[in-house]
Scaffold this active site. Structure first.
Site, short mmCIF file in Angstrom:
data_model
loop_
_atom_site.label_atom_id
_atom_site.label_comp_id
_atom_site.label_asym_id
_atom_site.label_seq_id
_atom_site.Cartn_x
_atom_site.Cartn_y
_atom_site.Cartn_z
N ASN A 7 -7.71 62.55 54.49
CA ASN A 7 -7.34 64.08 54.41
C ASN A 7 -6.43 64.02 53.29
O ASN A 7 -5.31 63.52 52.96
CB ASN A 7 -6.34 64.11 55.83
CG ASN A 7 -5.88 65.58 55.67
OD1 ASN A 7 -5.92 66.52 54.68
ND2 ASN A 7 -4.90 65.92 56.75
N TRP A 8 -7.32 64.83 52.40
CA TRP A 8 -6.40 64.98 50.76
C TRP A 8 -5.39 65.97 50.97
O TRP A 8 -4.68 66.17 49.92
CB TRP A 8 -7.40 65.04 49.87
CG TRP A 8 -8.14 63.98 49.52
CD1 TRP A 8 -7.99 62.50 50.03
CD2 TRP A 8 -9.34 63.55 48.41
NE1 TRP A 8 -8.95 61.57 49.44
CE2 TRP A 8 -9.67 62.31 48.46
CE3 TRP A 8 -9.89 64.68 47.69
CZ2 TRP A 8 -10.67 62.16 47.51
CZ3 TRP A 8 -10.81 64.14 46.92
CH2 TRP A 8 -11.33 62.62 46.82
N LYS A 9 -5.39 67.01 52.06
CA LYS A 9 -4.58 68.00 51.97
C LYS A 9 -4.57 68.54 50.85
O LYS A 9 -5.44 68.86 50.29
CB LYS A 9 -3.04 67.33 52.18
CG LYS A 9 -2.92 66.42 53.28
CD LYS A 9 -1.53 65.93 53.94
CE LYS A 9 -1.77 65.02 55.22
NZ LYS A 9 -0.59 64.55 55.89
N SER A 205 0.31 57.47 58.80
CA SER A 205 1.04 56.39 57.99
C SER A 205 0.07 55.02 58.01
O SER A 205 0.91 54.23 58.00
CB SER A 205 2.58 55.98 58.23
OG SER A 205 3.48 57.14 57.89
N GLY A 226 -3.98 60.12 55.35
CA GLY A 226 -3.70 61.12 54.40
C GLY A 226 -3.21 60.29 53.14
O GLY A 226 -3.91 59.89 52.19
N GLY A 227 -1.98 60.16 52.81
CA GLY A 227 -1.23 59.48 51.46
C GLY A 227 -2.03 58.31 51.03
O GLY A 227 -2.38 58.15 49.83
P1 PGA Z 1 -0.67 60.22 56.48
O1 PGA Z 1 -1.01 61.41 57.04
O2 PGA Z 1 -1.49 59.05 56.24
O3 PGA Z 1 0.12 60.40 54.82
O4 PGA Z 1 0.55 59.89 57.43
C1 PGA Z 1 -2.10 61.48 57.91
C2 PGA Z 1 -2.78 62.91 58.23
O5 PGA Z 1 -1.77 63.88 58.05
O6 PGA Z 1 -3.81 63.18 58.30
#
Ligand code: PGA
Length: 241
Positions: A7-9, A205, A226-227
């Site tokens: 998920n690259w947001k 995370s 995400g990150g």
């Molecule tokens: P994160 O995000 O891995 O940066 O915690 C996960 C997500 O929002 O899908």
């Protein structure tokens, strides 16, 4: 089959998207893994072009429950499909908390996405306050029941369990918490689906150094990242978990 979704947001522009895939496509992936990217909408066409000849899938981070019309600012799942997308991420906690998405709205979106023969990745998760007040199961059960209210149960769907307090905080759920909650999510899904093969991803995370342990947990079918998905090497290390 394990599923690894990125998920690259609201990160990366089309050029950075092309650059990422030019590097990522050089890396080897396990044959029994499904890798899915969710770039921002403006980068979907770039992703589609880059991934044309690969088995890697992609889709958008949201879409409206109509394919076209007077819906200023929305994303059409139909257009996502036109540029080669297969999946739509729906009900992410940032959509719920920052953009006011309700279970009812998410249910309509799931229905529409499935009507196009695309696959919803349906996100659920409790806040820290809900967990600390012992409401985790109640919240997840409600999100599942309400979110899947209009779903076509004969069509494919993926569930992503992401505790809100673990998203982007570096505070990953413990293996015991993941084990307990994934079992609960599995049991809730079993009340709705006669077959119990709906994949359940964990998100929040996830990094290369915790992925190996978390992937062993029963009913963890993969990750939503995400990150750590923004760099080819760190996401690749998770895909190799
Ligand atoms: P994160 O995000 O891995 O940066 O915690 C996960 C997500 O929002 O899908």
């Amino acid at each position: 089959m394990k599923i690894f979704a990125a998920n690259w947001k609201l990160q990366k522009n089309p050029e950075e998207t092309r650059k990422f895939f030019a590097d990522f496509l050089k890396l080897d992936l396990a044959a029994n893994s499904e890798v899915i990217f969710f770039p921002s909408s403006i980068c979907l066409e770039a992703a589609g072009n880059s991934l044309k000849n690969s088995k890697i899938k992609f889709g958008s981070q949201n879409s409206y429950f109509e394919g076209a019309g007077a819906f200023t600012g929305e994303t059409s799942a139909k257009s996502v499909k036109d540029v080669g997308g297969t999946y739509i991420l729906l009900g992410h906690s940032e959509r719920r908390s920052l953009f006011g998405e309700t279970n009812e709205l998410i249910a309509k979106k799931i229905k529409f996405v499935q009507s196009l023969d695309m696959i919803p990745m349906f996100c659920i998760g409790e806040t820290l306050q809900e967990r600390e007040s012992g409401k985790t199961l109640q919240v997840l059960s409600e999100q599942i029941k309400e979110g899947l209210k209009l779903a076509d149960l004969s069509k494919k769907i993926i569930v992503a369990y992401e505790p809100v307090w673990a998203i982007g905080t570096g505070k990953v759920a413990t293996p015991d918490q993941v084990k307990e909650t994934h079992e609960q999510v599995y049991q809730e899904l079993k009340k709705i689906y006669s077959s119990t093969d709906v994949p359940i991803l964990y998100g929040g995370s996830v990094k290369a150094d915790n992925a190996g342990q978390l992937i062993q947990i029963p009913h963890v079918s993969g990750f939503l990242v995400g990150g750590a998905s923004l760099e080819p090497s760190s996401f690749h290390a998770i895909c190799k978990a």
